[in-house]
Scaffold this motif. Structure first.
Motif, PDB file in Angstrom:
ATOM      1  N   VAL A 103      -7.011   1.590  -2.435  1.00  0.00           N
ATOM      2  CA  VAL A 103      -7.979   1.179  -3.450  1.00  0.00           C
ATOM      3  C   VAL A 103      -8.485   2.409  -4.198  1.00  0.00           C
ATOM      4  O   VAL A 103      -8.626   2.408  -5.433  1.00  0.00           O
ATOM      5  N   GLN A 104      -8.720   3.499  -3.470  1.00  0.00           N
ATOM      6  CA  GLN A 104      -9.128   4.754  -4.093  1.00  0.00           C
ATOM      7  C   GLN A 104      -8.003   5.337  -4.943  1.00  0.00           C
ATOM      8  O   GLN A 104      -8.236   5.898  -6.016  1.00  0.00           O
ATOM      9  N   THR A 121      -2.446  -7.407   1.597  1.00  0.00           N
ATOM     10  CA  THR A 121      -3.504  -6.576   2.168  1.00  0.00           C
ATOM     11  C   THR A 121      -3.364  -5.164   1.628  1.00  0.00           C
ATOM     12  O   THR A 121      -2.283  -4.568   1.719  1.00  0.00           O
ATOM     13  N   LEU A 122      -4.434  -4.632   1.056  1.00  0.00           N
ATOM     14  CA  LEU A 122      -4.426  -3.265   0.549  1.00  0.00           C
ATOM     15  C   LEU A 122      -5.270  -2.381   1.455  1.00  0.00           C
ATOM     16  O   LEU A 122      -6.404  -2.728   1.791  1.00  0.00           O
ATOM     17  N   ASP A 123      -4.705  -1.251   1.859  1.00  0.00           N
ATOM     18  CA  ASP A 123      -5.454  -0.298   2.670  1.00  0.00           C
ATOM     19  C   ASP A 123      -6.612   0.281   1.855  1.00  0.00           C
ATOM     20  O   ASP A 123      -6.515   0.431   0.632  1.00  0.00           O
ATOM     21  N   PRO A 124      -7.729   0.608   2.517  1.00  0.00           N
ATOM     22  CA  PRO A 124      -8.882   1.173   1.800  1.00  0.00           C
ATOM     23  C   PRO A 124      -8.526   2.409   0.971  1.00  0.00           C
ATOM     24  O   PRO A 124      -9.007   2.573  -0.154  1.00  0.00           O
ATOM     25  N   ASP A 125      -7.664   3.270   1.522  1.00  0.00           N
ATOM     26  CA  ASP A 125      -7.271   4.483   0.800  1.00  0.00           C
ATOM     27  C   ASP A 125      -6.542   4.161  -0.500  1.00  0.00           C
ATOM     28  O   ASP A 125      -6.673   4.883  -1.498  1.00  0.00           O
ATOM     29  N   SER A 181       0.823  -1.215   0.000  1.00  0.00           N
ATOM     30  CA  SER A 181       0.000   0.000   0.000  1.00  0.00           C
ATOM     31  C   SER A 181       0.854   1.261   0.000  1.00  0.00           C
ATOM     32  O   SER A 181       0.577   2.227  -0.719  1.00  0.00           O
TER      33      SER A 181
END
Length: 284
Positions: free
Chosen positions: A265-266, A259-263, A212
Motif C-alpha cells: 500500500v505504501q 489481499t495487499l500487504d501493508p508495505d 503484492s
C-alpha cells in the motif's frame, strides 16, 4: 499460377536442406515469404526461417506477428508458437518474455484453437513439465487447456506524443507491448486498426506469486531507473493495472479474493499512480 507453384516448390526444396548458413538468395526468398498473401507460403517461411534456421531476425518478426495477431490462420499461429518455444529452449530467444506472451495470449483467444493449445503446451514445455519426447508426438486434438488462477500487474503509460524507445531507455526496461500513435496493424480476422494514442506497457505475470510481490517488483524497476512515471516525456495517462485471471463456472461467472500487504500500500503511494483492478473468468 506458374510463378506461385514455382515459389512453393522452391520453398519446399529449401525446407529439406539442413543448414544454419543459408545463401543470400534463399534468405531473401524466405524473408519475403513471411509477408505473402498465401497461407501455405507463409507457413513455409515460418517453418524454414523461425523453426529450421532459427534466424534471430525472422524469430523477432514471428514473435511480433504472434503478439499483434497479424497471422490470420490458426495452424500457422500454432507453428509460430512451436518455433518460438523451440528457439527459447535452445537459447535463441528469451524464454521469460515468451512465456509471458503465451500466458497473455491465452487470456484473449479461443481456448479450443490450435494456437491456444500450442501456447498451453509451450508454457508447460518451457517449465520442464513436458519432455522432448512428449512434445514431439503431441496430439493437440487431445490437449485440454486448463487455465489456473493467475494474476498480471501492468504499468501503463499512454500519450499522443509518446516515443516508446525513449520511455524504454529512461526506464531501462523493454516493454511487453508498445506503439506510437497512428500505428496500423491488422487483426487475425483481417480488420485494420489504427492506434489512437501511443502506448508503453510492462506486464508481469505469475501463477504462483501474489499481487503484492508483482507490484513490489514494478516499484523496484521504477525506483532503480530513478524516474517519476507520470512525468515521463509524452505521458498523459499513467496507471497500474491488476488483472486477476480465474477459471469461470459453466455460467461464465467466477469470483476471487485480493489481499495487499501493508508495505505494498505504501509502495503504491510512492508510485503515485491510480490502480485499476479487473477480474476475468476464463471459461475453457
Amino acid at each position: 499460377m506458374a510463378d506461385f507453384t514455382k515459389l512453393l516448390d522452391k520453398l519446399y526444396g529449401i525446407s529439406g536442406v539442413h543448414t544454419a548458413d543459408p545463401g543470400p538468395e534463399d534468405y531473401l526468398l524466405v524473408s519475403r515469404a513471411f509477408h505473402h498473401a498465401d497461407a501455405e507460403v507463409r507457413e513455409r517461411a515460418i517453418f524454414i526461417g523461425a523453426l529450421r534456421w532459427m534466424d534471430r531476425t525472422m524469430l523477432g518478426y514471428t514473435f511480433a506477428a504472434f503478439r499483434l495477431e497479424l497471422e490470420p490462420v490458426d495452424d500457422n499461429r500454432r507453428l509460430m508458437v512451436e518455433a518460438l518455444v523451440s528457439a527459447a529452449l535452445r537459447g535463441g530467444f528469451d524464454p521469460a518474455a515468451l512465456e509471458l506472451a503465451l500466458v497473455e495470449r491465452l487470456s484473449g483467444c479461443d481456448l479450443s484453437s490450435l494456437e491456444a493449445k500450442a501456447a498451453y503446451v509451450g508454457i508447460l514445455r518451457l517449465r520442464g513439465k513436458v519432455t522432448v519426447a512428449e512434445w514431439a508426438v503431441m496430439d493437440y486434438e487431445k490437449v485440454d487447456v486448463k487455465m489456473s488462477e493467475s494474476c498480471q500487474v501492468s504499468l501503463y503509460v499512454k500519450g499522443d506524443t509518446i516515443d516508446p524507445e525513449v520511455i524504454s531507455e529512461m526506464l531501462g526496461i523493454q516493454p511487453t507491448k508498445a506503439h506510437r500513435k497512428g500505428h496500423v496493424w491488422r487483426t487475425s480476422h483481417g480488420s485494420e486498426i489504427v492506434k489512437k494514442t501511443g502506448l508503453w506497457r510492462l506486464t508481469l505475470q505469475s501463477e504462483g506469486t501474489g499481487v503484492s510481490t508483482l507490484i513490489a517488483e514494478i516499484d523496484r524497476l521504477v525506483q532503480t531507473a530513478g524516474v517519476t512515471v507520470s512525468e515521463l516525456p509524452g505521458a498523459e495517462v499513467a496507471f497500474v493495472d491488476v488483472l486477476l485471471l480465474g477459471k469461470g463456472g459453466d455460467d461464465g461467472g467466477g469470483s476471487c479474493e485480493v489481499t495487499l500487504d501493508p508495505d505494498v500500500v505504501q509502495v503504491l503511494g510512492r508510485l503515485g499512480l491510480p490502480v485499476e483492478f479487473t477480474f476475468a473468468a476464463v471459461v475453457p
